[in-house]
Motif scaffolding. Structure first.
Motif, PDB file in Angstrom:
ATOM      1  N   ALA A 108       0.844  -1.195   0.000  1.00 49.86           N
ATOM      2  CA  ALA A 108       0.000   0.000   0.000  1.00 49.86           C
ATOM      3  C   ALA A 108       0.881   1.248   0.000  1.00 49.86           C
ATOM      4  CB  ALA A 108      -0.917   0.001   1.216  1.00 49.86           C
ATOM      5  N   GLN A 109       0.441   2.279  -0.725  1.00 54.37           N
ATOM      6  CA  GLN A 109       1.182   3.532  -0.760  1.00 54.37           C
ATOM      7  C   GLN A 109       0.944   4.363   0.490  1.00 54.37           C
ATOM      8  OE1 GLN A 109       3.351   4.950  -2.880  1.00 54.37           O
ATOM      9  NE2 GLN A 109       3.456   3.128  -4.160  1.00 54.37           N
ATOM     10  N   GLU A 110      -0.224   4.235   1.108  1.00 55.15           N
ATOM     11  CA  GLU A 110      -0.577   5.085   2.245  1.00 55.15           C
ATOM     12  C   GLU A 110      -1.706   4.415   3.009  1.00 55.15           C
ATOM     13  OE1 GLU A 110       0.355   7.478   4.457  1.00 55.15           O
ATOM     14  OE2 GLU A 110       0.571   8.953   2.835  1.00 55.15           O
ATOM     15  N   TYR A 111      -1.777   4.622   4.330  1.00 59.59           N
ATOM     16  CA  TYR A 111      -2.958   4.182   5.077  1.00 59.59           C
ATOM     17  C   TYR A 111      -3.563   5.400   5.768  1.00 59.59           C
ATOM     18  CZ  TYR A 111      -0.720   4.369   9.719  1.00 59.59           C
ATOM     19  OH  TYR A 111      -0.126   4.786  10.884  1.00 59.59           O
ATOM     20  N   LEU A 112      -4.908   5.432   5.823  1.00 58.27           N
ATOM     21  CA  LEU A 112      -5.650   6.546   6.378  1.00 58.27           C
ATOM     22  C   LEU A 112      -6.543   6.051   7.509  1.00 58.27           C
ATOM     23  CD1 LEU A 112      -6.737   8.113   2.975  1.00 58.27           C
ATOM     24  CD2 LEU A 112      -4.874   8.898   4.427  1.00 58.27           C
ATOM     25  N   ALA A 129       0.336   9.624  -3.246  1.00 61.58           N
ATOM     26  CA  ALA A 129       0.384   8.206  -3.610  1.00 61.58           C
ATOM     27  C   ALA A 129       0.559   8.054  -5.113  1.00 61.58           C
ATOM     28  CB  ALA A 129      -0.889   7.508  -3.137  1.00 61.58           C
ATOM     29  N   ILE A 130      -0.193   8.851  -5.889  1.00 60.87           N
ATOM     30  CA  ILE A 130      -0.069   8.788  -7.350  1.00 60.87           C
ATOM     31  C   ILE A 130       1.337   9.189  -7.776  1.00 60.87           C
ATOM     32  CG2 ILE A 130      -0.870   9.828  -9.511  1.00 60.87           C
ATOM     33  CD1 ILE A 130      -3.642  10.079  -8.208  1.00 60.87           C
ATOM     34  N   GLU A 131       1.843  10.277  -7.172  1.00 64.59           N
ATOM     35  CA  GLU A 131       3.187  10.739  -7.536  1.00 64.59           C
ATOM     36  C   GLU A 131       4.238   9.694  -7.189  1.00 64.59           C
ATOM     37  OE1 GLU A 131       3.616  14.418  -5.552  1.00 64.59           O
ATOM     38  OE2 GLU A 131       2.431  15.561  -7.002  1.00 64.59           O
ATOM     39  N   ARG A 132       4.139   9.133  -5.966  1.00 66.26           N
ATOM     40  CA  ARG A 132       5.134   8.124  -5.560  1.00 66.26           C
ATOM     41  C   ARG A 132       5.096   6.896  -6.467  1.00 66.26           C
ATOM     42  NH1 ARG A 132       3.653   9.610  -0.221  1.00 66.26           N
ATOM     43  NH2 ARG A 132       2.237   7.833  -0.093  1.00 66.26           N
ATOM     44  N   LYS A 133       3.895   6.466  -6.834  1.00 67.84           N
ATOM     45  CA  LYS A 133       3.785   5.292  -7.705  1.00 67.84           C
ATOM     46  C   LYS A 133       4.397   5.572  -9.063  1.00 67.84           C
ATOM     47  CE  LYS A 133       2.419   1.034  -8.144  1.00 67.84           C
ATOM     48  NZ  LYS A 133       2.981  -0.021  -7.263  1.00 67.84           N
ATOM     49  N   LEU A 134       4.120   6.764  -9.604  1.00 68.49           N
ATOM     50  CA  LEU A 134       4.704   7.133 -10.890  1.00 68.49           C
ATOM     51  C   LEU A 134       6.221   7.161 -10.812  1.00 68.49           C
ATOM     52  CD1 LEU A 134       2.282   9.980 -12.011  1.00 68.49           C
ATOM     53  CD2 LEU A 134       2.466   7.693 -12.992  1.00 68.49           C
ATOM     54  N   ILE A 135       6.712   7.679  -9.676  1.00 68.33           N
ATOM     55  CA  ILE A 135       8.171   7.734  -9.501  1.00 68.33           C
ATOM     56  C   ILE A 135       8.756   6.331  -9.435  1.00 68.33           C
ATOM     57  CG2 ILE A 135       9.984   8.397  -7.876  1.00 68.33           C
ATOM     58  CD1 ILE A 135       8.310  10.866  -7.230  1.00 68.33           C
ATOM     59  N   GLU A 136       8.052   5.450  -8.710  1.00 69.66           N
ATOM     60  CA  GLU A 136       8.542   4.069  -8.612  1.00 69.66           C
ATOM     61  C   GLU A 136       8.617   3.427  -9.996  1.00 69.66           C
ATOM     62  OE1 GLU A 136       6.013   2.026  -5.922  1.00 69.66           O
ATOM     63  OE2 GLU A 136       6.709   3.111  -4.144  1.00 69.66           O
ATOM     64  N   GLU A 137       7.545   3.616 -10.788  1.00 65.66           N
ATOM     65  CA  GLU A 137       7.533   3.046 -12.129  1.00 65.66           C
ATOM     66  C   GLU A 137       8.626   3.666 -12.986  1.00 65.66           C
ATOM     67  OE1 GLU A 137       5.696   0.536 -13.185  1.00 65.66           O
ATOM     68  OE2 GLU A 137       4.848   0.341 -11.178  1.00 65.66           O
ATOM     69  N   SER A 138       8.770   5.026 -12.838  1.00 60.08           N
ATOM     70  CA  SER A 138       9.799   5.711 -13.619  1.00 60.08           C
ATOM     71  C   SER A 138      11.191   5.229 -13.246  1.00 60.08           C
ATOM     72  CB  SER A 138       9.690   7.219 -13.398  1.00 60.08           C
ATOM     73  OG  SER A 138      10.711   7.886 -14.082  1.00 60.08           O
ATOM     74  N   LEU A 139      11.389   5.009 -11.928  1.00 63.29           N
ATOM     75  CA  LEU A 139      12.701   4.534 -11.478  1.00 63.29           C
ATOM     76  C   LEU A 139      13.009   3.146 -12.018  1.00 63.29           C
ATOM     77  CD1 LEU A 139      12.842   5.793  -7.786  1.00 63.29           C
ATOM     78  CD2 LEU A 139      14.142   6.617  -9.733  1.00 63.29           C
ATOM     79  N   ILE A 140      11.974   2.325 -12.127  1.00 63.17           N
ATOM     80  CA  ILE A 140      12.190   0.983 -12.677  1.00 63.17           C
ATOM     81  C   ILE A 140      12.677   1.090 -14.120  1.00 63.17           C
ATOM     82  CG2 ILE A 140      11.012  -1.136 -13.388  1.00 63.17           C
ATOM     83  CD1 ILE A 140       9.224  -0.786 -10.923  1.00 63.17           C
TER      84      ILE A 140
END
Length: 752
Positions: A108-112, A129-140
């Motif tokens: 999970a990217q975040e819990y609320l 969460a969207i930004e972090r996921k995009l960054i993770e994909e971009s880093l891959i």
């Protein structure tokens, strides 16, 4: 599944929750968000959610971990399998917050927390969460792209710890695998610890850093690198991580050190040697080369093309380039004309291409030998003399060339005109022969000083052939021979007799002005003395009548008027004397006084003077603080005059006065104390204010235009460097009272 109204450019969000109320709350928050665009999909059943995920792409998923038809963590894992690129935010309760934390480890990217969920927290969490996921994909993707790069590349967290390293960087730093380098601090590997701090600081300030840095390998050896470090930021400009890229330049640095060692040998060589980069630009020359080229220093030649030394001979340049490319060397002889002396010289040159250990071209080295036959120095001087003789003779200033024995070797026409001698009558004669006896000692001292300081200026009395003295300014510079010894000097002489005469006339005028001022002061003193002799008996007689008994009231009224006018005349004399004092002193002669003490004394004096009136004075002053302002024994009198006016013209039974004091900073290093004194008397009409301001015109001399005490006060305050204003207590309603504002320059603190 319920789909909200679709709009272009929105982020598609899937909300999985069994609670319709909670779904509505989340929907309302997202649809009402300012500056954000969302398209909301909702699902109450988990199987339906998986179908949606299989058919659609969502920008984010909001998953309630409290679903009844499936375990929340199992649901999270299934969603990740169906949509591995979609960021997932889980929602849990305060009691089950530990499950939310566990969900983070499961992807999970975040819990609320449902009870603490608000508009700001939800929107922020989705966006991040969207930004972090995009960054993770971009880093891959970037990891795959740069993994095979021959450049060393590392991604670091904001503290400098390695979170990714490609194969080149792992190998370059001497580690066997990525596991050995991960979480190691790259900046701690920098040998120069102070440099690591500077790099981090510059990264935070400018976002990037470029330079050479020495790194310590895993085996303890050090390598020299050319590094580029930069901040990686999101779309909002917030820093996410640091990317560092470098190449190993150890061999180049080693080669440069070897060149530096060779440079020591080259610099001491008697041959003229120059080293150029592969573009032909000079990067190092020795002193012999600089002297050969006529340069003042080696630095003057650095960066210039090596080919420039042969001037405009393009054929020779072409020959050099062709030979170095084909044979890697060139030797031969050529001529050039030195610009500084205008003479031709012949040089023998040997030029070679230098390669490093791996046979890569490194630089070009050239050796030059002067093979020019010695030219006749006197012949060159004659040629130069012909070229510059006209300029020399037509110069506005007189010019002498004097040898080491102080004898005149050369003179121009202007010098002949100034002194009335012919050239033959001056040449060979000592310079002392043309100086007045009163300046002979001064001239000798000047020449002795020149031999130590090499150049200087002095004013000297010269004597013309006809005996007339001329006052001149002589400016001279020393000449040295090829061994650096004193060989004479060149002197420029300017006739400043007219200027000297004007200076003397100005001094005489100043003296006459001083005498006139003294006479003026004497006449003023006589006048003041005589007026005082007249006023004093009048005042004494008036006071005697006022003190006498059985004097008719009408007589007493007349005597009171006479006494008051006599006091004004006496005050006028005192004011004029004070003005004269202020006129004659500079501002650095002003001293400091305690303004609060002066205010207290002025109030006490006025209350005593008007015993028949009741005073109500309110104060707003700085507490427990002394206030110092600049003064010249006038501030208390000014305040007393303002209070006197308030009492004198007040028609009410009680004289009401408000006193306020505060500090103002007008400009850096210059402060003022603002003193406001407000009365509630009949006021001063605007026409009268304008008249008072005109009378106190600061452009006039202090002792002119002073007819009343208020203009006197205003003029004195300006002389102290402050300001004084007269305005209404209530703007536009002068009849409700007058406010006097004094802005007094801050003084130095003193012991009182």
């Amino acid at each position: 599944m319920i789909k909200e109204e679709y709009k272009e450019g929105k982020n598609e969000i899937l909300v999985i929750d069994e609670d319709e109320t909670e779904i509505d709350r989340i929907r309302n928050i997202l649809l009402d968000a300012e500056g954000e665009s969302f398209e909301i999909y909702t699902s109450k059943a988990f199987p339906e959610s998986l179908q949606l995920l299989s058919k659609n792409h969502f920008d984010a998923v909001l998953l309630d971990l409290g679903l009844h038809d499936i375990n929340g963590l199992d649901a999270l894992r299934l969603i990740r399998n169906h949509a591995p690129k979609t960021p997932i935010l889980v929602i849990t309760t305060e009691k089950e917050e530990h499950i939310g934390i566990t969900a983070l480890t499961d992807g999970a990217q975040e819990y609320l927390i449902k009870e603490r969920l608000d508009r700001y927290e939800l929107i922020r969490a989705i966006r991040h969460a969207i930004e972090r996921k995009l960054i993770e994909e971009s880093l891959i993707l970037k990891d795959r792209a740069i993994e095979s790069s021959i450049n060393c590349i590392c991604f670091l967290d904001m503290c400098g710890n390695v979170v990714y390293a490609n194969k080149a960087s792992i190998y370059n730093l001497g580690y066997a695998s990525s596991d050995e380098i991960y979480n190691r601090n790259l900046f701690s590997m920098i040998v120069n610890k102070s440099l690591s701090g500077n790099i981090l600081r510059e990264l935070m300030e400018s976002g990037s850093w470029v330079g050479e840095v020495e790194l310590e390998r895993a085996d303890g050896e050090s390598i020299h690198t050319q590094m580029v470090a930069s901040l990686v930021k999101n779309d909002a400009g917030d820093p996410l991580c640091i990317m560092a890229s470098w190449i190993d330049i150890s061999e180049r640095v080693l080669a440069q050190k070897e060149i530096e060692i060779r440079d020591i040998a080259i610099s001491s060589s008697m041959n003229a040697i120059a080293i150029a980069d592969l573009d032909g630009n000079l990067i190092n020359v020795n002193e012999a080369f600089a002297q050969l080229m006529g340069a003042k220093s080696t630095k003057e030649l650095i960066g210039k093309p090596l080919s420039a030394i042969i001037g405009s001979d393009t054929n020779l340049v072409r020959e050099w380039v062709h030979a170095i490319r084909r044979l890697e060397k060139w030797s031969g002889e050529f001529s050039l004309t030195r610009a500084d002396v205008g003479s031709e010289m012949w040089l023998k040159a040997m030029i070679n291409l230098v390669r490093d250990k791996e046979k890569n071209p490194l630089c070009i080295i050239a050796s030059f030998t002067d093979i020019t036959e010695q030219k006749n120095v006197e012949h060159e001087l004659i040629r130069s003399e012909k070229k510059y003789r006209q300029l020399f003779d037509l110069a506005y200033e007189g010019i002498w060339v004097i040898d080491k024995n102080d004898a005149i070797q050369l003179t121009n026409l202007r010098m002949v005109e100034m002194l009335g001698y012919t050239k033959d009558e001056m040449l060979g004669k000592p310079i002392y022969s043309f100086v007045d006896s009163s300046s002979a000692t001064d001239l000798k001292d000047f020449l002795d000083t020149l031999k130590k300081n090499f150049h200087g200026m002095r004013e000297i009395w010269f004597v013309r052939k006809d005996g007339k003295k001329i006052y001149s300014n002589i400016s001279a510079s020393v000449s040295l021979d090829h061994e650096g010894r004193y060989s004479g000097l060149i002197a420029f002489v300017t006739d400043i007799s007219d200027r000297k005469r004007y200076e003397n006339e100005l001094k005489a005028a100043i003296e006459r002005l001083k005498e006139s001022k003294q006479r003026e002061q004497m006449y003023f003193d006589f006048l003041a003395h005589d007026i005082a002799n007249i006023v004093s008996p009048i005042l004494i007689y008036a006071e005697m009548v006022l003190d006498a008994k059985n004097v008719p009231s009408k007589v007493k009224e007349v005597c009171e008027i006479i006494a008051e006018q006599a006091l004004k005349a006496s005050s006028l004399i005192s004011n004029l004397r004070k003005m004269e004092e202020l006129e004659s002193v500079s501002q650095d002669q002003f001293y400091s006084i305690d303004l609060k003490l002066a205010l207290s004394e002025a109030e006490e004096n006025v209350c005593k003077k008007f015993k028949n009136k009741t005073f109500a004075i309110s104060h707003s002053l700085p507490k427990d603080k002394k206030v110092f302002v600049k003064d010249f024994d006038v501030i208390r009198d000014i305040i007393e005059k303002i209070l006197d006016n308030a009492a004198r013209y007040c028609e009410k039974p009680v004289v009401e006065i408000d006193v306020r004091l505060r500090y103002e900073k007008k400009e850096p290093g210059k402060g003022f104390w603002r003193l406001e004194i407000s009365d509630h008397g009949p006021g001063i009409p605007d026409s009268r204010k304008a008249s008072l301001m005109a009378t106190a015109d600061p452009t006039k001399r202090l002792t002119r235009g002073i007819y009343t005490s208020l203009p006197f006060c205003m003029t004195v305050v300006r002389r102290l460097g402050g300001e004084m204003q007269i305005c209404d207590v209530v703007p536009g309603k002068y009849e409700q009272g007058t406010k006097f504002v004094l802005r007094l320059p801050e003084g130095d603190a003193i012991d009182t």
